[in-house]
Design a protein around this motif. Structure first.
Motif, PDB file in Angstrom:
ATOM      1  N   ILE A 150       2.272   0.894   0.737  1.00  0.00           N
ATOM      2  CA  ILE A 150       3.266  -0.051   0.422  1.00  0.00           C
ATOM      3  C   ILE A 150       4.714  -0.184   1.328  1.00  0.00           C
ATOM      4  O   ILE A 150       5.007  -1.001   1.620  1.00  0.00           O
ATOM      5  N   LEU A 151       4.884   1.333   1.710  1.00  0.00           N
ATOM      6  CA  LEU A 151       6.018   1.205   2.725  1.00  0.00           C
ATOM      7  C   LEU A 151       5.513   0.666   3.746  1.00  0.00           C
ATOM      8  O   LEU A 151       6.455   0.064   4.679  1.00  0.00           O
ATOM      9  N   SER A 152       4.352   0.925   4.489  1.00  0.00           N
ATOM     10  CA  SER A 152       3.925   0.416   5.890  1.00  0.00           C
ATOM     11  C   SER A 152       3.865  -1.067   5.733  1.00  0.00           C
ATOM     12  O   SER A 152       4.189  -1.929   6.569  1.00  0.00           O
ATOM     13  N   VAL A 153       3.483  -1.796   4.544  1.00  0.00           N
ATOM     14  CA  VAL A 153       3.533  -3.312   4.477  1.00  0.00           C
ATOM     15  C   VAL A 153       4.858  -3.679   4.281  1.00  0.00           C
ATOM     16  O   VAL A 153       5.155  -4.855   4.970  1.00  0.00           O
ATOM     17  N   LEU A 154       6.048  -2.990   3.745  1.00  0.00           N
ATOM     18  CA  LEU A 154       7.084  -3.418   3.683  1.00  0.00           C
ATOM     19  C   LEU A 154       7.662  -3.475   5.161  1.00  0.00           C
ATOM     20  O   LEU A 154       8.372  -4.394   5.417  1.00  0.00           O
ATOM     21  N   CYS A 155       7.543  -2.514   5.787  1.00  0.00           N
ATOM     22  CA  CYS A 155       8.082  -2.340   7.133  1.00  0.00           C
ATOM     23  C   CYS A 155       7.467  -3.457   8.071  1.00  0.00           C
ATOM     24  O   CYS A 155       8.099  -4.268   8.996  1.00  0.00           O
ATOM     25  N   GLY A 156       6.057  -3.583   8.114  1.00  0.00           N
ATOM     26  CA  GLY A 156       5.249  -4.566   8.900  1.00  0.00           C
ATOM     27  C   GLY A 156       5.842  -5.726   8.599  1.00  0.00           C
ATOM     28  O   GLY A 156       6.184  -6.974   9.432  1.00  0.00           O
ATOM     29  N   ASN A 157       5.977  -6.223   7.219  1.00  0.00           N
ATOM     30  CA  ASN A 157       6.565  -7.588   6.675  1.00  0.00           C
ATOM     31  C   ASN A 157       7.912  -7.858   7.237  1.00  0.00           C
ATOM     32  O   ASN A 157       8.100  -8.817   7.663  1.00  0.00           O
ATOM     33  N   ALA A 158       8.868  -6.789   7.296  1.00  0.00           N
ATOM     34  CA  ALA A 158      10.325  -7.061   7.936  1.00  0.00           C
ATOM     35  C   ALA A 158      10.025  -7.316   9.304  1.00  0.00           C
ATOM     36  O   ALA A 158      10.809  -8.130   9.886  1.00  0.00           O
ATOM     37  N   PHE A 159       9.092  -6.396   9.809  1.00  0.00           N
ATOM     38  CA  PHE A 159       9.190  -6.638  11.383  1.00  0.00           C
ATOM     39  C   PHE A 159       8.671  -7.936  11.887  1.00  0.00           C
ATOM     40  O   PHE A 159       9.348  -8.804  12.671  1.00  0.00           O
ATOM     41  N   VAL A 160       7.720  -8.527  11.027  1.00  0.00           N
ATOM     42  CA  VAL A 160       7.010 -10.020  11.458  1.00  0.00           C
ATOM     43  C   VAL A 160       8.034 -11.026  10.916  1.00  0.00           C
ATOM     44  O   VAL A 160       8.305 -11.957  11.602  1.00  0.00           O
ATOM     45  N   PHE A 161       8.712 -10.829   9.992  1.00  0.00           N
ATOM     46  CA  PHE A 161       9.861 -11.836   9.300  1.00  0.00           C
ATOM     47  C   PHE A 161      10.947 -11.568  10.492  1.00  0.00           C
ATOM     48  O   PHE A 161      11.624 -12.919  10.903  1.00  0.00           O
ATOM     49  N   PHE A 162      11.194 -10.737  11.145  1.00  0.00           N
ATOM     50  CA  PHE A 162      12.385 -10.666  12.400  1.00  0.00           C
ATOM     51  C   PHE A 162      11.805 -11.447  13.236  1.00  0.00           C
ATOM     52  O   PHE A 162      12.552 -12.180  14.066  1.00  0.00           O
ATOM     53  N   ILE A 163      10.534 -11.158  13.849  1.00  0.00           N
ATOM     54  CA  ILE A 163      10.126 -11.783  15.022  1.00  0.00           C
ATOM     55  C   ILE A 163       9.777 -13.300  14.694  1.00  0.00           C
ATOM     56  O   ILE A 163      10.090 -14.020  15.832  1.00  0.00           O
ATOM     57  N   ILE A 164       9.518 -13.653  13.732  1.00  0.00           N
ATOM     58  CA  ILE A 164       9.227 -15.130  13.574  1.00  0.00           C
ATOM     59  C   ILE A 164      10.614 -16.124  13.558  1.00  0.00           C
ATOM     60  O   ILE A 164      10.465 -17.190  13.653  1.00  0.00           O
ATOM     61  N   GLN A 165      11.696 -15.419  13.653  1.00  0.00           N
ATOM     62  CA  GLN A 165      13.014 -16.052  13.706  1.00  0.00           C
ATOM     63  C   GLN A 165      13.111 -16.630  15.263  1.00  0.00           C
ATOM     64  O   GLN A 165      13.983 -17.250  15.540  1.00  0.00           O
ATOM     65  N   PHE A 166      12.368 -15.999  16.229  1.00  0.00           N
ATOM     66  CA  PHE A 166      12.239 -16.544  17.459  1.00  0.00           C
ATOM     67  C   PHE A 166      11.135 -17.177  18.045  1.00  0.00           C
ATOM     68  O   PHE A 166      10.824 -17.731  19.060  1.00  0.00           O
TER      69      PHE A 166
END
Lengths: 285, 285
Positions: A150-166
């Motif tokens: 769960i923690l890894s998915v939340l972190c991976g998800n937040a990381f991808v959410f940040f990347i897709i802004q660019f």
């Protein structure tokens, strides 16, 4: 409703499911074909042909695989968000649902997809290890595995959410996904043990959040077996082995434990998500 | 008036996409917004549907300010976009169900809304087929059903018949006419087909971000095009005259009474109006 949509669209797109599992399948195939043996050789050279070495190597490598799945699953799920930017988002934005709620639903939807993909990878790994004679984790370790997923998915998800802004457009996103998918195996210390890499690369791996996810999975899967294997050996032997294999990391004199890594993942998730929101607001303006 | 636009402007850097336009749309009417590509039609629709923010001026839909009361405006409107925005991997019914969920309906109300939209658009025979497997005409009808799912008071149709064959276009227009008759909905249309605009209650012609003309189709034809009178006399004389109206052409033909071998009166069309208003300005520029 957008969460349901994201699940339906993602899992009906067989190509999307396959490509988001590509890195995971490659790691699994490489492990079975030769990497498992290559990584087991130094241990055999040191301890002799002791039972359980294959299970330890399997746990180390496949623990990293589950961490990779947490990131690539989210990468695959967020492709829908990227393609929607040019198409369906206009439709959603003419509905009374606020833009903040729409964004939140995309993030939640991607988290659910990422969670399903990561759990699938974990089940695959556990089935393989158990089939080959590794002990099944106890209830406490099962709970810790679920917590780490769960923690890894939340972190991976937040990381991808940040990347897709660019990232603009599906082609650029596919390129980013290919680069991340190729590098993640190295950055998580799956292909090559962290201890064999140059100091600068080790430093990058230590600060990359998903490496901490891999370390947490490895600790749950192999720590008990390692203690048995290193029984009677000097304590620093085991500590050095854990550091060299990415089961734990050191920052100066501080040796990072399971809960430190959990804190790194939590703080990273909060930071990436907040930064993603800030950049998204800037772009909308 | 369901739409009131006052001195609306939208600039993209130095480009004045919409340059101080004012118009209004009567409730329950069929309103056509005509212009060449790049004239400012889509920008205006973007502002009225709350997808874009205006640079200055005011736009009200149902008495609500689009800039300040966006969420309430979006409850009143349905939009059929130029391009397909629905999910190809979902069935028609699933697409509509997910979109209905964006309007905060309960599960029961959502089901009713979907079935009502399917009935209104006459798409029940293919409601369980995947959107991606439908023909162009079926897709367009589904797009319209999506826009109707929350029974809006105002329906925006942005070039809804582009790319459709004549029979499908005719069927779609019949559907829209029935819909307007049965629900009293206001329809705001942009189209390249002048024969479609000819059925409107009111027309506005926009060119290079400015309104060139507005009025009923008949009024525009009287003001911006002419009939053509062609006569061949028994003694071989050929006469061709531009006439303000058919009545004037008949009066003019009286002068040749007794020696007419062939007579033809060609009525001016909205195509002529459109070309005179847009090309006339091109030449003037």
């Amino acid at each position: 409703m957008l969460i349901k949509r994201q699940l339906l669209v993602f899992f009906r797109d067989r190509a999307a499911v396959f490509f988001s599992l590509m890195s995971v399948l490659m790691i699994f195939a490489l492990y079975i074909l030769f990497l498992g043996n290559v990584l087991a050789q130094p241990l055999r050279a040191f301890f002799g042909d002791v039972a359980g070495i294959d299970n330890i190597v399997g746990g180390l490598m496949l623990g990293g695989l589950v961490a990779v799945a947490a990131l690539t699953g989210c990468l695959g799920a967020f492709e829908i968000f990227v393609s929607d930017k040019k198409r369906a988002s206009m439709d959603f934005m003419t509905s009374p649902t606020s833009r903040r709620k729409l964004s939140l639903q995309y993030v939640l939807g991607s988290s659910v997809v990422g969670l399903i993909m990561t759990l699938a990878a974990l089940v695959l790994v556990m089935a393989y290890l158990t089939f080959n004679g590794a002990p099944l984790p106890g209830l406490q370790n099962m709970a810790l595995l679920l917590f780490t997923v769960i923690l890894s998915v939340l972190c991976g998800n937040a990381f991808v959410f940040f990347i897709i802004q660019f990232v603009n457009g599906t082609n650029a996103y596919a390129a980013v996904s290919a680069v991340v998918g190729s590098l993640i195996g190295f950055v998580a210390g799956v292909f090559v043990p962290i201890g064999t890499m140059p100091a600068a690369v080790q430093w990058i791996i230590r600060i990359f959040p998903m490496s901490h996810s891999a370390a947490m999975f490895r600790q749950i899967l192999v720590d008990e077996q390692l203690e048995q294997l290193f029984y009677g050996a000097p304590a620093e032997y085991l500590e050095n082995f854990r550091l060299s294999q990415g089961i734990t990391y050191a920052f100066g004199d501080l040796i990072i434990n399971f809960w430190h890594s959990a804190a790194v993942l939590t703080l990273s998730a909060i930071t990436f998500f907040t930064l993603g929101l800030i950049f998204m607001k800037k772009r909308q303006k | 008036m369901i739409i009131q636009v006052e001195n609306l402007r939208k600039n993209y850097a130095d480009v004045k996409a919409v340059n101080g336009i004012s118009f209004s749309v009567k409730e329950g009417s069929l309103f056509s917004f005509l212009g060449t590509n790049g004239a400012g039609k889509s920008t205006t629709i973007g502002i009225l549907t709350t997808l874009l923010a205006q640079t200055s001026g005011s736009a009200k839909v149902g008495g609500l300010d689009v800039a300040r009361q966006g969420e309430k405006v979006r409850e009143l409107i349905g939009v059929v976009f130029q391009t397909a925005v629905l999910d190809e991997l979902l069935t028609v019914r699933e697409n509509l169900d997910i979109r209905a969920g964006l309007y905060g309906f309960s599960a029961r109300k959502r089901k009713e809304a979907v079935e009502n939209a399917i009935k209104l658009a006459g798409i029940s025979e293919f409601a369980n087929r995947r959107y991606g497997k439908l023909s162009g005409g079926m897709r367009r009808r589904t797009d319209i059903a999506r826009a109707l799912v929350h029974t809006p008071k105002l329906l925006f149709l942005d070039e809804p018949t582009t790319g459709l064959d004549p029979k499908t276009r005719q069927d779609m227009w019949q559907m829209l006419r029935d819909l307007q008759r049965d629900t009293g909905m206001t329809v705001f249309l942009t189209t390249h087909y002048m024969e479609e605009a000819a059925e409107s209650d009111d027309i506005v012609v926009i060119h290079r971000g400015e309104i060139r003309a507005q009025g009923t189709p008949l009024c525009l034809k009287q003001r911006y095009c002419h009939d053509l009178l062609k006569i061949t006399t028994t003694d071989g004389e050929y006469i061709e005259k531009k006439m303000p109206s058919t009545v004037d052409a008949l009066v003019a033909a009286e002068a040749y009474k007794g020696r007419i071998e062939n007579i033809e009166i060609i009525n001016g069309t909205l195509d002529d109006v459109f070309l005179n208003l847009t090309e006339g300005y091109e030449n003037a520029d």
